[in-house]
Design a protein around this motif. Sequence first.
Motif: not given
Length: 517
Positions: A111-114, A136-146, A130-134, A98-104
């Motif tokens: 990308t992330g998901g299972l 670099t310019c979007y890190r540090g704002s809790d987007y990855g954690y959420e 599970a995994g997560l890749m965000l 269940a792969n997904i992309v992260i959209e902001i």
Amino acid sequence: MPAGTEYPALVATGSTVFYTHSTNLSSEGESDLRITSLTFPQLHLRLPNTNDASALLRLFTDDRNVQHDKSCAGLDSSDAIEHLIKQWQVVDLPLQRANIVIEIDGKTVGTGGLGWIGIRKTDGKLIGDAGLMLDTCYRGSDYGYESLCMAIDHGFAVLGMDEIHIACVDANTAFKGLMNKKLGFPADAIEDKLFGNEWIWRITKDAWEDSTHSAQGRRSGDGSGTTTVGTSEILIVMMSIITILSWTYILLSPAAIPGGAFGPPKLRPLLVVRGVAGFFGIWGFYISLRYLALAEATLINFLAPILAALLLGLLPGQQRCSVAQILAALIAVIGVLCVLQPWSAHITNTPREHALAIGAALIGVFGGAVSFLTMSCLGEHVHPMTTVAYFAPICTLLSWASLIIQQQGLNFPSTAVGWLFVCVLGILGFAMHWLLAASLMTGDSKRALHIVNLQVVFAMLADKIVWRLEPGWWKFAGAALIVGSVIFVAAVKEPQGYTLVGEVDEEEKIETEDANH
């Protein structure tokens, strides 16, 4: 089920306290999966489509994103990305991924998901990797954690996982920090011959639901997981405990306190300065801990006693530091640079996080140095408990003031375990500040001041044992330089070296004693 059995489509919609989702996964026809954050309405997790090709190619060809992930090898061409998207779009039931992309804000940034779903043969449980890749310019704002929390919670609640596994290599300190510090789940060492992963987090459904990161934990507020408590709130509770304990001691032992409960009148302004400087010292250190490893923040804090020694040399009646002591201080600074590794800061922190952490740590260094300086100047003319009794309430008031200025809501611990940790911190903090003041206000505070810096040994051990963060050779070298310089300054005897205790001449001593009678 036997081969050839048709599985019903996985269709569900719902809403939790921190995300909504629309799930329609079918092996026949077009599938759809969309998860929207309620914390960050601009944040969405969804199935990929062909329009994501250019964004994914940019993501997978940025070395900062893929340097620690061998599973991304070969994803460096348009054809490879096109094939990957087609693979992710295929839905087989029972689910295999269940792969997904992260959209902001409408932009594909991760990308992330299972990435793999299967049944464990030993017990028949459904496992998801599970995994997560965000970006670099979007890190540090809790987007990855959420994003990771939404993917995990959806995996358990909707996709029916029994366990979710997350793995990474030891060099990926940023992701280890997210898992160890932010999520707080224990890791196990592994030898992954396929992707080279060295740590794995095995999260069961029960453990996830009991944590404060899950929808259930966020809703009830009584999970057993860790809660992100504000720095000011920690200081308020801790310093309130220290205030109660210190003033209880003073009121129960008035005869042992020279100058009365508030100290000698002439020295009270210096006691206030010690309280204010102490607040900024501990505040800066706690803020830096939000983004730096424990050992890293502690090592930067080593500059405080060195700065205190230099400032003492500028005071009237105090002799300047010797050339050997200045060289030792410069060696310590080189050690700090080895620990910080500014040439590779992007690996462990985003520029925003790193700048905030370093700025706060330097404020803490200056505040701590002034605090050390005032305690040394107070010498034996004030009881150590008096300095603690000034410091704790001033720190409590300034912590409240910082919350009011920032217009922040209160975020105290929401669990019994959280309150226990903060209370233990208050009791240990009381003992630490009392003993620290007592050692610095004696006739030989130089060794005491430098022994404070040996806490780096415990900090690096804690990072290694508790957080599973490998210090690396640069940090070991930096620690050796700093500790070595500290030992040198403490051990070398000089006939006319500076003293870290402010000497009060006999006339002033007599005046102080007369004021007490």
